[in-house]
Design a protein around this motif. Structure first.
Motif, PDB file in Angstrom:
ATOM      1  N   LYS A 136      45.607  40.542   1.777  1.00  0.00           N
ATOM      2  CA  LYS A 136      45.253  40.706   3.188  1.00  0.00           C
ATOM      3  C   LYS A 136      44.085  41.670   3.324  1.00  0.00           C
ATOM      4  N   LEU A 137      43.034  41.191   3.975  1.00  0.00           N
ATOM      5  CA  LEU A 137      41.832  41.972   4.239  1.00  0.00           C
ATOM      6  C   LEU A 137      41.830  42.358   5.711  1.00  0.00           C
ATOM      7  N   THR A 138      41.656  43.650   5.972  1.00  0.00           N
ATOM      8  CA  THR A 138      41.584  44.142   7.351  1.00  0.00           C
ATOM      9  C   THR A 138      40.202  44.728   7.597  1.00  0.00           C
ATOM     10  N   ILE A 139      39.489  44.125   8.549  1.00  0.00           N
ATOM     11  CA  ILE A 139      38.178  44.602   8.985  1.00  0.00           C
ATOM     12  C   ILE A 139      38.156  44.519  10.504  1.00  0.00           C
ATOM     13  N   HIS A 140      37.623  45.532  11.153  1.00  0.00           N
ATOM     14  CA  HIS A 140      37.452  45.505  12.608  1.00  0.00           C
ATOM     15  C   HIS A 140      38.798  45.324  13.326  1.00  0.00           C
ATOM     16  N   GLY A 141      39.858  45.854  12.695  1.00  0.00           N
ATOM     17  CA  GLY A 141      41.188  45.776  13.285  1.00  0.00           C
ATOM     18  C   GLY A 141      41.879  44.425  13.151  1.00  0.00           C
ATOM     19  N   ILE A 142      41.262  43.487  12.465  1.00  0.00           N
ATOM     20  CA  ILE A 142      41.805  42.135  12.285  1.00  0.00           C
ATOM     21  C   ILE A 142      42.179  41.953  10.814  1.00  0.00           C
ATOM     22  N   THR A 143      43.375  41.409  10.569  1.00  0.00           N
ATOM     23  CA  THR A 143      43.843  41.171   9.206  1.00  0.00           C
ATOM     24  C   THR A 143      43.904  39.674   8.936  1.00  0.00           C
ATOM     25  N   LYS A 144      43.306  39.282   7.815  1.00  0.00           N
ATOM     26  CA  LYS A 144      43.276  37.871   7.399  1.00  0.00           C
ATOM     27  C   LYS A 144      43.719  37.762   5.943  1.00  0.00           C
ATOM     28  N   GLU A 145      44.433  36.664   5.651  1.00  0.00           N
ATOM     29  CA  GLU A 145      44.792  36.339   4.270  1.00  0.00           C
ATOM     30  C   GLU A 145      43.555  35.743   3.596  1.00  0.00           C
ATOM     31  N   ILE A 146      43.247  36.234   2.396  1.00  0.00           N
ATOM     32  CA  ILE A 146      42.111  35.692   1.656  1.00  0.00           C
ATOM     33  C   ILE A 146      42.468  35.568   0.179  1.00  0.00           C
ATOM     34  N   GLU A 147      41.683  34.777  -0.537  1.00  0.00           N
ATOM     35  CA  GLU A 147      41.764  34.670  -1.985  1.00  0.00           C
ATOM     36  C   GLU A 147      40.383  34.967  -2.542  1.00  0.00           C
ATOM     37  N   SER A 193      33.573  35.189   7.365  1.00  0.00           N
ATOM     38  CA  SER A 193      32.964  34.764   8.623  1.00  0.00           C
ATOM     39  C   SER A 193      33.137  35.890   9.641  1.00  0.00           C
ATOM     40  N   ILE A 194      32.055  36.254  10.324  1.00  0.00           N
ATOM     41  CA  ILE A 194      32.171  37.338  11.311  1.00  0.00           C
ATOM     42  C   ILE A 194      33.080  36.921  12.468  1.00  0.00           C
ATOM     43  N   LYS A 195      33.148  35.633  12.728  1.00  0.00           N
ATOM     44  CA  LYS A 195      34.016  35.126  13.798  1.00  0.00           C
ATOM     45  C   LYS A 195      35.485  35.396  13.479  1.00  0.00           C
ATOM     46  N   ASP A 196      35.876  35.276  12.196  1.00  0.00           N
ATOM     47  CA  ASP A 196      37.264  35.510  11.788  1.00  0.00           C
ATOM     48  C   ASP A 196      37.729  36.927  12.076  1.00  0.00           C
ATOM     49  N   PHE A 197      36.811  37.874  12.099  1.00  0.00           N
ATOM     50  CA  PHE A 197      37.160  39.272  12.328  1.00  0.00           C
ATOM     51  C   PHE A 197      36.713  39.747  13.717  1.00  0.00           C
ATOM     52  N   GLN A 198      36.465  38.798  14.580  1.00  0.00           N
ATOM     53  CA  GLN A 198      36.110  39.046  15.989  1.00  0.00           C
ATOM     54  C   GLN A 198      34.975  40.052  16.142  1.00  0.00           C
ATOM     55  N   ILE A 199      33.969  39.905  15.295  1.00  0.00           N
ATOM     56  CA  ILE A 199      32.769  40.730  15.401  1.00  0.00           C
ATOM     57  C   ILE A 199      31.832  39.990  16.342  1.00  0.00           C
TER      58      ILE A 199
END
Length: 182
Positions: free
Chosen positions: A117-128, A149-155
């Motif tokens: 799990k990667l957390t950037i900009h307060g958003i956590t996403k599962e990644i490989e 993708s910057i969209k995935d982290f609501q930037i």
């Protein structure tokens, strides 16, 4: 029985020693990112990234301060921290993951997937992430690269600047681990 008692404690201390030897730390890991646009490429490096590696559990944790990224231009640093990443509200990025099929005894470079799990900009996403793991005389190094993708982290990027900021950011990392000592 009195002779067995000290032996018992000696074995416990060795068992504790083995557990500590499975934990490694990188205090000055390196993470960089690159963004290609038709106007101007944007790249930055952060050489103050902290990472912990537990080879027995096959786990890795990474934490970095967003303000530690260094840009070629001061204005890029300012826009990155104030407008896009909002470092005052989201000062850190973190990753916690598991190394799939990792063999700590293998002395050759291993290519493995790290899932987490990667957390950037307060958003956590599962990644490989595809990584290269090297064991050199009991010290480990891990490197790799991936895209987000910057969209995935609501930037959010203002429409007027959308051609100046890439939709996908390439990230590279390298960590040189040493045995962890308390």
């Amino acid at each position: 029985m009195n002779k067995l008692f000290p032996l018992f404690f000696l074995l416990i201390s060795f068992a504790d020693f083995d557990v500590k030897q499975s934990q490694f730390i990188a205090r000055q890991g390196q993470v960089s990112f690159f963004s290609y646009t038709s106007v101007e490429n944007i790249e930055a490096k952060n050489n103050q990234v902290l990472s912990l590696l537990d080879i027995d559990k096959k786990e890795i944790a990474i934490s970095m301060l967003m303000r530690a990224f260094v840009f070629k231009k001061d204005l890029m640093y300012e826009h990155f921290n104030e407008s896009y990443i909002e470092s005052d509200m989201y000062p850190k990025a973190n990753f916690i993951g598991k190394i799939i099929d990792f063999d700590a005894s293998n002395k050759e470079t291993q290519t493995r997937i790290v899932r987490g799990k990667l957390t950037i900009h307060g958003i956590t996403k599962e990644i490989e992430i595809k990584t290269a793991i090297e064991n050199t005389k009991g010290n480990y190094s891990i490197s790799g690269d991936f895209d987000i993708s910057i969209k995935d982290f609501q930037i959010k990027v203002p429409p007027i600047l959308s051609s100046n900021i890439a939709k996908t950011i390439s990230i590279k990392f390298t960590f040189q681990y040493q045995p962890y000592e308390e």
